[in-house]
Write a protein that holds these residues in place. Structure first.
Motif, PDB file in Angstrom:
ATOM      1  N   PRO A  71      20.413  16.837  21.423  1.00  0.00           N
ATOM      2  CA  PRO A  71      21.900  16.665  21.305  1.00  0.00           C
ATOM      3  C   PRO A  71      22.716  17.777  20.802  1.00  0.00           C
ATOM      4  CG  PRO A  71      20.575  15.533  19.502  1.00  0.00           C
ATOM      5  CD  PRO A  71      19.650  16.031  20.573  1.00  0.00           C
ATOM      6  N   LEU A  72      22.072  18.492  19.857  1.00  0.00           N
ATOM      7  CA  LEU A  72      22.942  19.593  19.139  1.00  0.00           C
ATOM      8  C   LEU A  72      23.620  20.853  20.130  1.00  0.00           C
ATOM      9  CD1 LEU A  72      24.048  20.717  16.642  1.00  0.00           C
ATOM     10  CD2 LEU A  72      22.019  22.020  16.226  1.00  0.00           C
ATOM     11  N   LEU A  73      22.619  21.228  20.750  1.00  0.00           N
ATOM     12  CA  LEU A  73      23.144  22.411  21.688  1.00  0.00           C
ATOM     13  C   LEU A  73      24.130  22.224  22.820  1.00  0.00           C
ATOM     14  CD1 LEU A  73      19.605  24.752  22.530  1.00  0.00           C
ATOM     15  CD2 LEU A  73      21.798  25.091  21.258  1.00  0.00           C
ATOM     16  N   PRO A  74      24.148  20.982  23.393  1.00  0.00           N
ATOM     17  CA  PRO A  74      25.133  20.811  24.193  1.00  0.00           C
ATOM     18  C   PRO A  74      26.495  20.425  23.629  1.00  0.00           C
ATOM     19  CG  PRO A  74      23.508  18.862  24.114  1.00  0.00           C
ATOM     20  CD  PRO A  74      22.742  20.091  23.371  1.00  0.00           C
ATOM     21  N   LEU A  75      26.538  20.451  22.420  1.00  0.00           N
ATOM     22  CA  LEU A  75      27.692  20.296  21.673  1.00  0.00           C
ATOM     23  C   LEU A  75      28.173  21.533  21.308  1.00  0.00           C
ATOM     24  CD1 LEU A  75      27.343  16.650  19.526  1.00  0.00           C
ATOM     25  CD2 LEU A  75      28.875  17.348  21.284  1.00  0.00           C
ATOM     26  N   TRP A  76      27.075  22.126  20.396  1.00  0.00           N
ATOM     27  CA  TRP A  76      27.313  23.512  19.771  1.00  0.00           C
ATOM     28  C   TRP A  76      27.655  24.616  20.847  1.00  0.00           C
ATOM     29  CZ3 TRP A  76      25.539  24.700  14.709  1.00  0.00           C
ATOM     30  CH2 TRP A  76      25.791  26.038  14.410  1.00  0.00           C
ATOM     31  N   VAL A  77      27.216  24.712  21.917  1.00  0.00           N
ATOM     32  CA  VAL A  77      27.689  25.911  22.859  1.00  0.00           C
ATOM     33  C   VAL A  77      29.073  25.518  23.373  1.00  0.00           C
ATOM     34  CG1 VAL A  77      27.136  27.060  24.872  1.00  0.00           C
ATOM     35  CG2 VAL A  77      25.505  26.349  23.553  1.00  0.00           C
ATOM     36  N   PRO A  78      29.627  24.186  23.923  1.00  0.00           N
ATOM     37  CA  PRO A  78      30.863  24.458  24.468  1.00  0.00           C
ATOM     38  C   PRO A  78      32.026  24.466  23.433  1.00  0.00           C
ATOM     39  CG  PRO A  78      29.925  22.285  24.750  1.00  0.00           C
ATOM     40  CD  PRO A  78      28.746  23.312  24.557  1.00  0.00           C
ATOM     41  N   LEU A  79      31.524  23.730  22.297  1.00  0.00           N
ATOM     42  CA  LEU A  79      32.657  23.687  21.309  1.00  0.00           C
ATOM     43  C   LEU A  79      32.804  25.121  20.861  1.00  0.00           C
ATOM     44  CD1 LEU A  79      31.934  20.474  19.443  1.00  0.00           C
ATOM     45  CD2 LEU A  79      33.754  20.828  20.742  1.00  0.00           C
ATOM     46  N   GLY A  80      31.906  25.973  20.440  1.00  0.00           N
ATOM     47  CA  GLY A  80      31.838  27.231  20.061  1.00  0.00           C
ATOM     48  C   GLY A  80      32.622  28.215  20.943  1.00  0.00           C
ATOM     49  N   VAL A  81      32.488  27.824  22.193  1.00  0.00           N
ATOM     50  CA  VAL A  81      32.991  28.717  23.248  1.00  0.00           C
ATOM     51  C   VAL A  81      34.445  28.615  23.425  1.00  0.00           C
ATOM     52  CG1 VAL A  81      33.288  29.082  26.044  1.00  0.00           C
ATOM     53  CG2 VAL A  81      31.072  29.219  24.645  1.00  0.00           C
ATOM     54  N   LEU A  82      34.800  26.867  23.195  1.00  0.00           N
ATOM     55  CA  LEU A  82      36.219  26.576  23.214  1.00  0.00           C
ATOM     56  C   LEU A  82      36.852  27.222  22.061  1.00  0.00           C
ATOM     57  CD1 LEU A  82      38.241  24.811  24.410  1.00  0.00           C
ATOM     58  CD2 LEU A  82      37.414  22.995  22.660  1.00  0.00           C
ATOM     59  N   TRP A  83      36.323  27.155  20.835  1.00  0.00           N
ATOM     60  CA  TRP A  83      37.044  27.530  19.760  1.00  0.00           C
ATOM     61  C   TRP A  83      37.256  29.000  19.927  1.00  0.00           C
ATOM     62  CZ3 TRP A  83      34.991  27.138  14.117  1.00  0.00           C
ATOM     63  CH2 TRP A  83      36.292  26.686  13.367  1.00  0.00           C
ATOM     64  N   ALA A  84      36.378  29.908  20.535  1.00  0.00           N
ATOM     65  CA  ALA A  84      36.596  31.386  20.487  1.00  0.00           C
ATOM     66  C   ALA A  84      37.349  31.866  21.677  1.00  0.00           C
ATOM     67  CB  ALA A  84      35.254  31.907  20.281  1.00  0.00           C
ATOM     68  N   ALA A  85      37.540  30.782  22.661  1.00  0.00           N
ATOM     69  CA  ALA A  85      38.188  31.304  23.863  1.00  0.00           C
ATOM     70  C   ALA A  85      39.770  31.588  23.698  1.00  0.00           C
ATOM     71  CB  ALA A  85      37.953  29.967  25.008  1.00  0.00           C
ATOM     72  N   PRO A  86      40.011  32.414  24.741  1.00  0.00           N
ATOM     73  CA  PRO A  86      41.752  32.762  24.805  1.00  0.00           C
ATOM     74  C   PRO A  86      42.328  31.541  25.344  1.00  0.00           C
ATOM     75  CG  PRO A  86      40.308  33.698  26.756  1.00  0.00           C
ATOM     76  CD  PRO A  86      39.395  33.190  25.718  1.00  0.00           C
ATOM     77  N   PRO A  87      43.508  31.397  25.226  1.00  0.00           N
ATOM     78  CA  PRO A  87      44.324  30.273  25.431  1.00  0.00           C
ATOM     79  C   PRO A  87      44.265  29.721  26.825  1.00  0.00           C
ATOM     80  CG  PRO A  87      45.668  31.316  23.699  1.00  0.00           C
ATOM     81  CD  PRO A  87      44.327  32.339  24.083  1.00  0.00           C
ATOM     82  N   GLY A  88      44.327  30.824  27.596  1.00  0.00           N
ATOM     83  CA  GLY A  88      44.197  30.421  29.068  1.00  0.00           C
ATOM     84  C   GLY A  88      43.217  29.839  29.613  1.00  0.00           C
ATOM     85  N   ALA A  89      41.787  29.897  29.009  1.00  0.00           N
ATOM     86  CA  ALA A  89      40.597  29.293  29.202  1.00  0.00           C
ATOM     87  C   ALA A  89      40.306  28.023  28.564  1.00  0.00           C
ATOM     88  CB  ALA A  89      39.651  30.269  28.960  1.00  0.00           C
TER      89      ALA A  89
END
Length: 209
Positions: A71-89
């Motif tokens: 349960p942790l990795l499929p939450l951690w990875v997309p949320l981490g990427v979302l938080w760090a991503a540029p606004p357009g992504a």
């Protein structure tokens, strides 16, 4: 991971050290979860070395390994990427985030209500998790983890996503019952790319979600 407790311990310690270096390089608070990913995956391999030494079975280490892997990795990875991503992504990253939530909830429920057992199978560890055989869970897991990296809009994260996707296919082909264990180890090694990722300008925090 394959081969032995020593291999897991050495690999996990090395990956965790890289994770510490990644975190130390962070210049924006919103990059912390993504930078800490190697630290999490390194700890995951160290936990598995404990399972090796205990001869498998059930116990806190086995459960901790399963919680991180499922349960942790499929939450951690997309949320981490979302938080760090540029606004357009960010808009397109809502898809892997939703997939991660939809995958983590049933996986977490299964871990809370069913026993987890580890078994040494030659040079690999296999896990009996009592999970439903659902292609949707596998698809959701891969969309959340690999898909988030590929949709990130960041070249280095995209390369990481390609490598992890190839690793998932190879691990599934070579170790069908142990693919989760070997894939997590492969992903940990691939996460070294994060150490070489250019450090974004802290001024971009003004655009943070």
């Amino acid at each position: 991971m394959c081969w032995s407790a020593t291999a897991d311990l050495v690999a996990g310690t090395g990956i965790a050290a890289i994770g510490v270096a990644c975190v130390a390089r962070v210049r924006r608070v919103r990059d912390l979860p993504l930078a800490a990913l190697p630290l999490l995956l390194g700890a995951h391999q160290i936990i598995e070395s404990v399972i090796w030494r205990s001869g498998g079975g059930t116990g806190p280490a086995t459960l901790a390994w399963a919680v991180i892997a499922l349960p942790l990795l499929p939450l951690w990875v997309p949320l981490g990427v979302l938080w760090a991503a540029p606004p357009g992504a960010r808009r397109r990253l809502l898809v892997p985030v939703a997939a991660g939530i939809a995958t983590a909830v049933p996986l977490g429920y299964c871990l809370a209500t069913r026993p987890v057992t580890a078994e040494i199978r030659g040079h690999t560890l296999g896990y009996a998790l009592g999970l439903p055989r659902s292609g949707l869970l596998v698809a959701g897991y891969l969309l959340a983890t690999v898909g988030a990296l590929l949709l990130s809009g960041d070249r280095s994260l995209g390369r990481l996503g390609v490598l992890v996707a190839v690793g998932a296919a190879l691990c599934a082909a070579l170790w069908r019952l142990e693919s989760v264990s070997t894939w997590c180890a492969f992903a940990a090694v691939c996460s070294l790319i994060l150490l070489c990722r250019p450090r974004p300008d802290p001024a971009s925090d003004r655009t943070a979600v």
